[in-house]
Write an enzyme that holds these catalytic residues in place. Structure first.
Site, PDB file in Angstrom:
ATOM      1  N   GLN A 246       0.819  -1.214   0.000  1.00 47.35           N
ATOM      2  CA  GLN A 246       0.000   0.000   0.000  1.00 47.35           C
ATOM      3  C   GLN A 246       0.850   1.260   0.000  1.00 47.35           C
ATOM      4  OE1 GLN A 246      -3.554   0.049  -0.232  1.00 47.35           O
ATOM      5  NE2 GLN A 246      -2.953  -2.004  -0.871  1.00 47.35           N
ATOM      6  N   HIS A 249       1.444   3.430  -3.174  1.00 48.79           N
ATOM      7  CA  HIS A 249       0.471   4.379  -3.710  1.00 48.79           C
ATOM      8  C   HIS A 249       1.063   5.765  -3.854  1.00 48.79           C
ATOM      9  CE1 HIS A 249      -3.602   2.828  -4.350  1.00 48.79           C
ATOM     10  NE2 HIS A 249      -3.350   1.932  -3.418  1.00 48.79           N
ATOM     11  N   GLU A 314      -7.798   4.088   6.913  1.00 47.53           N
ATOM     12  CA  GLU A 314      -8.621   3.760   5.742  1.00 47.53           C
ATOM     13  C   GLU A 314      -8.751   2.240   5.584  1.00 47.53           C
ATOM     14  OE1 GLU A 314      -8.557   4.535   0.892  1.00 47.53           O
ATOM     15  OE2 GLU A 314      -6.731   4.799   2.073  1.00 47.53           O
ATOM     16  N   HIS A 315      -7.620   1.541   5.528  1.00 49.82           N
ATOM     17  CA  HIS A 315      -7.599   0.078   5.404  1.00 49.82           C
ATOM     18  C   HIS A 315      -7.042  -0.511   6.689  1.00 49.82           C
ATOM     19  CE1 HIS A 315      -6.741   1.581   1.205  1.00 49.82           C
ATOM     20  NE2 HIS A 315      -7.809   0.841   0.982  1.00 49.82           N
ATOM     21  N   ASP A 348      -8.991  -3.499  -3.079  1.00 49.66           N
ATOM     22  CA  ASP A 348      -8.661  -2.439  -4.041  1.00 49.66           C
ATOM     23  C   ASP A 348      -9.105  -2.795  -5.454  1.00 49.66           C
ATOM     24  OD1 ASP A 348      -7.522  -0.692  -2.254  1.00 49.66           O
ATOM     25  OD2 ASP A 348      -5.451  -1.283  -2.667  1.00 49.66           O
ATOM     26  N   HIS A 408     -45.811  30.627  11.208  1.00 50.79           N
ATOM     27  CA  HIS A 408     -45.876  29.170  11.280  1.00 50.79           C
ATOM     28  C   HIS A 408     -47.132  28.738  12.036  1.00 50.79           C
ATOM     29  CE1 HIS A 408     -41.720  29.285   9.993  1.00 50.79           C
ATOM     30  NE2 HIS A 408     -41.596  27.968  10.064  1.00 50.79           N
TER      31      HIS A 408
END
Length: 431
Positions: A246, A249, A314-315, A348, A408
């Protein structure tokens, strides 16, 4: 001193990024197609009279696939479609009678126009087409358009093929802020969208942030993050592989190991150094690991859970004796990958869950992209009887006067007079 200096530099960079993106957005909003073309030439080196691909160009991309490539893309899309359909089936319209004669309900309505950004400047991320385009089509969106930048100055055939097979209605070879701006504002040749989806670089993410409100967005996405939670049931090679896999990336992608095993921590560090000598993307992964990599040793499993929830990654890859313990007890994560047989790369690319996930601790308050993000849950109300109108009207009249909302209150009072024969003076609360 170093920490405060780094924070100051980061803040200055953020201000500069915002100013740059604001200027580019204004340029496209004012200049339309001409501005889009100028920016595409400047940033991507691609000059076209129209950036929308023709049917012939799209078919050419489809025809360029080998039978194996097409089968692989179709397999991945079948998994994503199947899970998205299951998610959609979990959503249901409801209608309930909450009081005699009072009917309330909601409908799940697909967003009409969606623009999907598929990143492809560094890597041709065709998987992102499955995650956004296909999911939006399963949701039932009427019009789903896509923008992806050229790859090495040319149309990226794999991305185009994935977009088309996912069901995109319009496909554009267009990247960066100019793509996001064109979809949000519209141009002379591109109708605007109601929502933007899909990941991108820092400029794309900032453009989406600045446009939020004018259009909807899926997530505020930052650099990819991965957290590996492991114990002695696995080895250092497996942990190192999942961390570096990862980290490739981007140079700012955090990769963190959480463990109760000092031996595993040390073995993983050794394996990371070994793998960085052979990994083809080591230049990126090395910088990410040096700047953002961490190994954290905890005393207990409960401390692992608490630390993982603090990180809110995230993961989250869980490789322990009892991975389900984390499923049942963790609260802050984008997606869990449970057991050594499962890996983030599966999510992914192919397994079927959506890979557009919350970053920068946004997992504390949101999940990732899913079919429900492309739908609006809209309520409706219906009163069937005079008696119900009067019952609700009595309460409404008094509550409105408490707040000083005379107008109202009169909306309720007029119904009390018409449907209940009540003598309620203008501006007064029901008795």
């Amino acid at each position: 001193m170093k920490s405060s200096l780094h924070a100051s530099e980061t803040a200055q960079a953020a201000v500069a990024l915002t100013a740059t993106v604001e200027a580019l957005l204004a340029q496209v909003e004012k200049g339309g197609d001409a501005a889009v073309r100028a920016l595409s030439v400047k940033f991507d080196g691609l000059d076209r009279a129209s950036y929308r691909l023709t049917d012939a160009e799209i078919q050419g991309c489809i025809d360029s696939l080998t039978s194996r490539q097409r089968a692989d893309i179709e397999f991945a899309q079948e998994q994503v479609r199947g899970f998205a359909e299951a998610q959609k089936n979990a959503l249901r319209d409801i209608e309930v009678e909450t009081l005699p004669g009072v009917v309330l309900g909601h409908k799940n309505i697909p967003i009409a126009n969606v623009g999907c950004y598929v990143p492809g400047g560094k890597y041709p991320l065709l998987a992102s087409a499955h995650m956004s385009v296909l999911t939006a089509k399963v949701a039932g969106c009427d019009r789903v358009i896509t923008c992806a930048p050229p790859f090495s100055g040319e149309i990226a055939p794999l991305i185009v093929a994935a977009q088309h097979l996912a069901g995109a209605d319009e496909i554009y070879c267009l990247g960066g802020v100019q793509a996001i701006a064109a979809m949000a504002f519209g141009t002379e040749t591109m109708a605007p969208v109601d929502m933007l989806a899909g990941p991108g670089n820092a400029y794309v993410a900032e453009a989406k942030r600045l446009l939020f409100g004018r259009v909807g967005i899926d997530l505020f996405a930052g650099p990819t993050e991965t957290l590996v939670i492991a114990d002695d049931t696995v080895d250092g090679e497996l942990c190192a592989t999942d961390l570096l896999g990862q980290a490739e990336h981007g140079v700012n992608s955090p990769a963190i190991l959480l463990t109760v095993s000092e031996k595993l921590a040390k073995d993983t560090l050794v394996e990371i150094e070994r793998l960085l000598k052979v990994l083809p993307t080591a230049a990126i992964a090395r910088q990410a690991w040096d700047d953002y990599g961490e190994v954290i040793i905890c005393d207990t499993v409960d401390e692992l859970v608490a630390e993982a929830d603090r990180i809110a990654s995230e993961h989250v890859q869980v490789m322990t004796a009892d991975p389900d313990y984390f499923l049942h007890n963790m609260k802050n994560y984008g997606a869990l990958f449970l057991g050594a047989r499962t890996t983030v790369a599966y999510g992914d690319k192919v397994i079927g869950t959506n890979h557009t996930l919350p970053t920068k601790q946004a997992a504390r308050y949101t999940g990732g992209l899913w079919v429900g993000k492309f739908m609006k849950t809209c309520t409706y109300q219906r009163i069937l009887t005079d008696e119900a109108a009067v019952q609700i009207g009595d309460y409404c009249s008094r509550l409105c006067i408490m707040e000083g909302f005379v107008g109202h209150a009169e909306q309720a009072n007029i119904r009390l007079r018409r449907y209940g024969g009540r003598n309620v003076a203008y501006g007064s609360a029901a008795k």
